[in-house]
Design a protein around this motif. Sequence first.
Motif, PDB file in Angstrom:
ATOM      1  N   THR A   7       0.792  -1.226   0.000  1.00  0.00           N
ATOM      2  CA  THR A   7       0.000   0.000   0.000  1.00  0.00           C
ATOM      3  C   THR A   7       0.826   1.278   0.000  1.00  0.00           C
ATOM      4  O   THR A   7       0.265   2.365  -0.153  1.00  0.00           O
ATOM      5  N   ASP A  12      -0.039   8.679  -0.683  1.00  0.00           N
ATOM      6  CA  ASP A  12      -0.637  10.014  -0.702  1.00  0.00           C
ATOM      7  C   ASP A  12      -2.102   9.987  -0.291  1.00  0.00           C
ATOM      8  O   ASP A  12      -2.711  11.044  -0.108  1.00  0.00           O
ATOM      9  N   LEU A  13      -2.673   8.785  -0.144  1.00  0.00           N
ATOM     10  CA  LEU A  13      -4.070   8.656   0.246  1.00  0.00           C
ATOM     11  C   LEU A  13      -4.187   8.415   1.748  1.00  0.00           C
ATOM     12  O   LEU A  13      -3.304   7.825   2.372  1.00  0.00           O
ATOM     13  N   SER A  14      -5.285   8.837   2.313  1.00  0.00           N
ATOM     14  CA  SER A  14      -5.575   8.511   3.705  1.00  0.00           C
ATOM     15  C   SER A  14      -5.804   7.010   3.834  1.00  0.00           C
ATOM     16  O   SER A  14      -5.994   6.301   2.832  1.00  0.00           O
ATOM     17  N   PHE A  15      -5.790   6.508   5.062  1.00  0.00           N
ATOM     18  CA  PHE A  15      -6.027   5.086   5.301  1.00  0.00           C
ATOM     19  C   PHE A  15      -7.360   4.648   4.704  1.00  0.00           C
ATOM     20  O   PHE A  15      -7.433   3.646   3.986  1.00  0.00           O
ATOM     21  N   THR A  16      -8.416   5.397   4.968  1.00  0.00           N
ATOM     22  CA  THR A  16      -9.742   5.032   4.467  1.00  0.00           C
ATOM     23  C   THR A  16      -9.793   5.074   2.954  1.00  0.00           C
ATOM     24  O   THR A  16     -10.323   4.154   2.311  1.00  0.00           O
ATOM     25  N   ASP A  17      -9.240   6.124   2.363  1.00  0.00           N
ATOM     26  CA  ASP A  17      -9.250   6.229   0.898  1.00  0.00           C
ATOM     27  C   ASP A  17      -8.401   5.125   0.271  1.00  0.00           C
ATOM     28  O   ASP A  17      -8.740   4.615  -0.806  1.00  0.00           O
ATOM     29  N   MET A  18      -7.311   4.760   0.927  1.00  0.00           N
ATOM     30  CA  MET A  18      -6.477   3.662   0.422  1.00  0.00           C
ATOM     31  C   MET A  18      -7.269   2.358   0.392  1.00  0.00           C
ATOM     32  O   MET A  18      -7.239   1.611  -0.599  1.00  0.00           O
ATOM     33  N   PRO A  41       2.820   5.039   5.991  1.00  0.00           N
ATOM     34  CA  PRO A  41       1.738   6.024   5.986  1.00  0.00           C
ATOM     35  C   PRO A  41       0.390   5.511   6.492  1.00  0.00           C
ATOM     36  O   PRO A  41      -0.469   6.317   6.860  1.00  0.00           O
ATOM     37  N   HIS A  42       0.187   4.193   6.511  1.00  0.00           N
ATOM     38  CA  HIS A  42      -1.143   3.677   6.821  1.00  0.00           C
ATOM     39  C   HIS A  42      -1.236   2.836   8.087  1.00  0.00           C
ATOM     40  O   HIS A  42      -2.325   2.663   8.631  1.00  0.00           O
ATOM     41  N   LYS A  58      -8.913   0.767  12.869  1.00  0.00           N
ATOM     42  CA  LYS A  58      -8.357   0.449  11.552  1.00  0.00           C
ATOM     43  C   LYS A  58      -8.672  -1.002  11.167  1.00  0.00           C
ATOM     44  O   LYS A  58      -8.982  -1.295  10.003  1.00  0.00           O
ATOM     45  N   GLU A  61     -12.170  -1.193   9.888  1.00  0.00           N
ATOM     46  CA  GLU A  61     -12.310  -0.668   8.525  1.00  0.00           C
ATOM     47  C   GLU A  61     -11.844  -1.683   7.488  1.00  0.00           C
ATOM     48  O   GLU A  61     -12.447  -1.819   6.416  1.00  0.00           O
TER      49      GLU A  61
END
Length: 313
Positions: A7, A12-18, A41-42, A58, A61
Amino acid sequence: MKLSICTDVMGDLSFTDMLDKCVDLGVEGIEMTGGGWSPAPHFRADELLADKGLLKQKMAEIKARGLEIAALNCSANPLDPGEMGKRHLQEVQDTVRLAGEIGVKKIVTMSGLPEAAPGDTVPNWLVCTKSWPAEMPEWDRYQWEDRAFPLWHDLVKLATEVGVEKYALENFSAMLVWNPRTLFRLRNEVGPMVGMNLDPSHLMWMGADPIASARALGDAIHHLHGKDTRIERVKADIDGLLEPKEVTDVKDRTWNYVAVGAGRDLQWWKEFFSVCGMEGYDGWVSLEMEDFTMSTEAGIRSSIDALQATIIR
């Protein structure tokens, strides 16, 4: 085999968007980093160990989207003689403890690379002949017996204590373990918990045949990275395959990491996965996308198409 993705390529994406992006891509699993060279990042291990509420959130999700954690990754050099080595070792240990906390059984990492002699301040990748210069055999012995073996005995002990079952060491350059021969040198000392994250892209530019490597590894294949390399014609014939140029300098390099299928064709990839399956591997294949010859989105999409068409279901 099932398809996952490393991942960090979506850092560059948030955890949720990823996670939503992974669902959109059609992958079944995620390989997230806990620390090391990655900014993680995640799923940063030290942060989540300290905040069980955030960890629970997390994990919920991930479950809500029907995704699985294929492995936790901590690509690092825990044998570096400086401060970085101390930090990396701590982050590898934190990643192992986090995996134990959430029931993940596999850690993808690297063997590490130490200095060549006591008092040296930088890692030293010894890839010249052991017979010359005369000091080489002692440097080699020191790196393995005095530095690597004790650390990996300790890491195997830690994994056993928390319930982690496998270390998958990436066959990366500038590491003690970078091919099947060096993997078995460590595995024969510390036991079968240590196996290889077989990443064919590195073996390709080193001049090896990853299919032959898979046959030699057998049940020591603990993980697969789906990643391709293209040897750039003419340039490699002139300058060889030891390439110090930046990976972003794609036009002038003698080889490049490329999207799956942009180096070897799909028939090759079908044979590679078939042989890995024949040797008993039926786990995750994680896409690691580092193609700088095209956009990230194009590289991810084309690689997923290629992997979906070639992995053994």
